[in-house]
Design an enzyme around this catalytic site. Structure first.
Site, PDB file in Angstrom:
ATOM      1  CG  ASP A 114     -20.900   7.310   1.502  1.00  0.00           C
ATOM      2  OD1 ASP A 114     -20.135   8.358   0.899  1.00  0.00           O
ATOM      3  OD2 ASP A 114     -20.319   6.380   2.041  1.00  0.00           O
TER       4      ASP A 114
ATOM      5  CG  HIS B  21     -22.245  12.857  -2.926  1.00  0.00           C
ATOM      6  ND1 HIS B  21     -22.313  11.833  -1.949  1.00  0.00           N
ATOM      7  CD2 HIS B  21     -23.198  12.369  -3.961  1.00  0.00           C
ATOM      8  CE1 HIS B  21     -23.168  10.818  -2.511  1.00  0.00           C
ATOM      9  NE2 HIS B  21     -23.620  11.225  -3.531  1.00  0.00           N
TER      10      HIS B  21
END
Length: 450
Positions: free
Chosen positions: A425, A421
């Site tokens: 995204d 992450h």
């Protein structure tokens, strides 16, 4: 006679240390040149280290599980005087100086590093040596470098490292088996047949009388975490500790894909292996990754740089007797469906039989993992660092769903994915899986260039 001090050689690619997996010799053994002395594990691969000269083992350093730095003393051999020192190389000024002032045999310099087999060799020990800590030292034969261990040298038989490991775990002496391979080599089927006929085999190590006196449970087994298993544990811990995983699961209707797969398999030549879902999924993956280059990337933590790749080098998570390995299908974007299927079979079989090269086990840019029939409904795969994405395949099952306005039976499958992450995204991760879903639910699009 002279002492020959053998130090752990440089095993390449920046290796600074190696873990001892198992000794093939012990103090007092006679070894011939090129006999395998010890198996070690680097960060890249398992390596069997051969003897550079013939001689008698005086002492060894380290037990299975110990880390030994490159250049550290590993084993001391007693050799003929002529073999005590390596040949002088005129180009090496240090060797020239040594030639001018030859050392005494007792202080002879360590030899140059011998050639090392890049993979587990075929020469094998019939019964793997016990860890040094388990052996009984003979105090009457101390040689000044630690006790000499009193134990007869095991008979050497030909088999694979995987079978040696299984035999060690099961407490089986491989000299009891008859091999059906070339020159009596013990094959996997020989070992399996022997084990199936021994219902009385006890896999647990007997508990000592001292343990019984303390009341410890005899039905337990302590297994030291070494070799591939230690490496797996280390990498999984680092991945979960350092990478914030973003998980995304999507449901796929693979009814049409299953129909195509069944049709293609019906056209196979006799004896050919059936095609699985994996080649289709990788084909779909290489079609969508150009739209999501941030998912086909590696994170170089030392430089703080994301390296995006145009080529797709797919890691195929593979369960082996040693644990999970990830052989690599290189340049998947240039392979047809059938070529992908064949290359996947080749590299996964090489991983399972310990024949995969170091290059075949490194360099992936994204990984696909599947538990096959054990795939379950949802998994949370751990990212294969330094990659930033992994795709998990769950079990395909038929169940009633609403399709085209009515309830019908369709073949459904879930894709479980994880992304780093920090660099991918959530929106982009979900968009990539949705694009993958679209390709797989309309399999004709896999073979049509945009």
């Amino acid at each position: 006679m002279s002492r020959y001090v053998f130090k752990l050689p440089d095993l390449g690619e920046g290796t600074v240390a190696a873990e001892i997996v198992g000794w093939h010799v012990k103090p007092g053994d006679q070894v011939a040149e090129d006999d395998v002395m010890v198996e070690v594990m680097t960060e890249k691969a398992a390596v069997e280290v051969p003897a550079p000269v013939s001689g008698r083992v005086l002492s060894t350093t380290g037990n299975p599980g110990d880390m030994v730095p490159v250049g550290a003393e590993l084993i001391v051999l007693e050799t003929e005087a002529a073999a005590a020192s390596p040949p002088t190389r005129p180009a090496d000024s240090r060797n020239s100086a040594s030639a001018a002032n030859p050392p005494s045999p007792a202080s002879a310099p360590s030899p140059a590093s011998p050639p090392v087999q890049s993979a587990r060799g075929d020469a094998a020990t019939g019964q793997a040596p016990r860890p040094l800590s388990d052996r009984r030292p003979d105090r009457s034969r101390s040689n000044g470098h630690g006790p000499v261990y009193a134990e007869d040298r095991p008979t050497r038989v030909a088999t694979s490292p995987a079978i040696r490991r299984k035999a060690r775990e099961a407490g089986i002496d491989l000299t009891q088996l008859t091999g059906s391979g070339p020159h009596g080599r013990i094959l996997r089927q020989d070992f399996d047949a022997f084990m199936s006929g021994r219902a009385d085999v006890k896999r647990l190590r007997p508990v000592s009388s001292a343990k019984q006196a303390r009341g410890e449970d005899a039905a337990t087994q302590e297994i030291k975490v070494i070799g591939v298993r230690r490496l797996i544990a280390q990498r999984m811990s680092e991945s979960k500790r350092n990478i914030p995983h973003f998980a995304y699961v999507e449901e796929l209707d693979v009814t049409e894909l299953e129909s195509l797969r069944g049709h293609l398999n019906s056209q196979l030549r006799a004896g050919a292996a059936a095609i699985t879902y994996l080649p289709f999924i990788v084909t779909a993956l290489v079609r969508v990754l150009p739209e999501f280059p941030q998912c086909n990337a590696l994170y170089d933590a030392e430089r703080g740089v994301i390296v995006r790749h145009r080529a797709v080098h797919v890691g195929i998570a593979t369960q082996t007797s040693d644990g999970l390995k990830v052989p690599v299908v290189r340049d998947a974007q240039s392979l047809s469906l059938w070529e992908l299927a064949e290359e996947m079979r080749r590299v996964t079989e090489a991983a399972r039989t310990n024949k995969a090269t170091r290059e075949e086990l490194t360099g992936s840019t994204i990984t696909v993992t599947s538990l096959g029939k054990l795939g379950g409904i949802v998994t949370t795969p751990i990212i294969n660092a330094p990659e930033v994405a992994i795709i998990g395949i769950n079990r395909a099952v038929e169940r009633p769903v609403v399709h085209a306005g009515s309830i019908t039976v369709r073949r459904m499958m879930n894709l479980s994915s994880s992304f780093d992450h920090r660099f991918v995204d959530g929106y982009d991760a979900a968009a990539m899986i949705q694009a993958l879903k679209d390709r797989l639910e309309h399999p004709a699009s896999l073979f049509i260039e945009p």
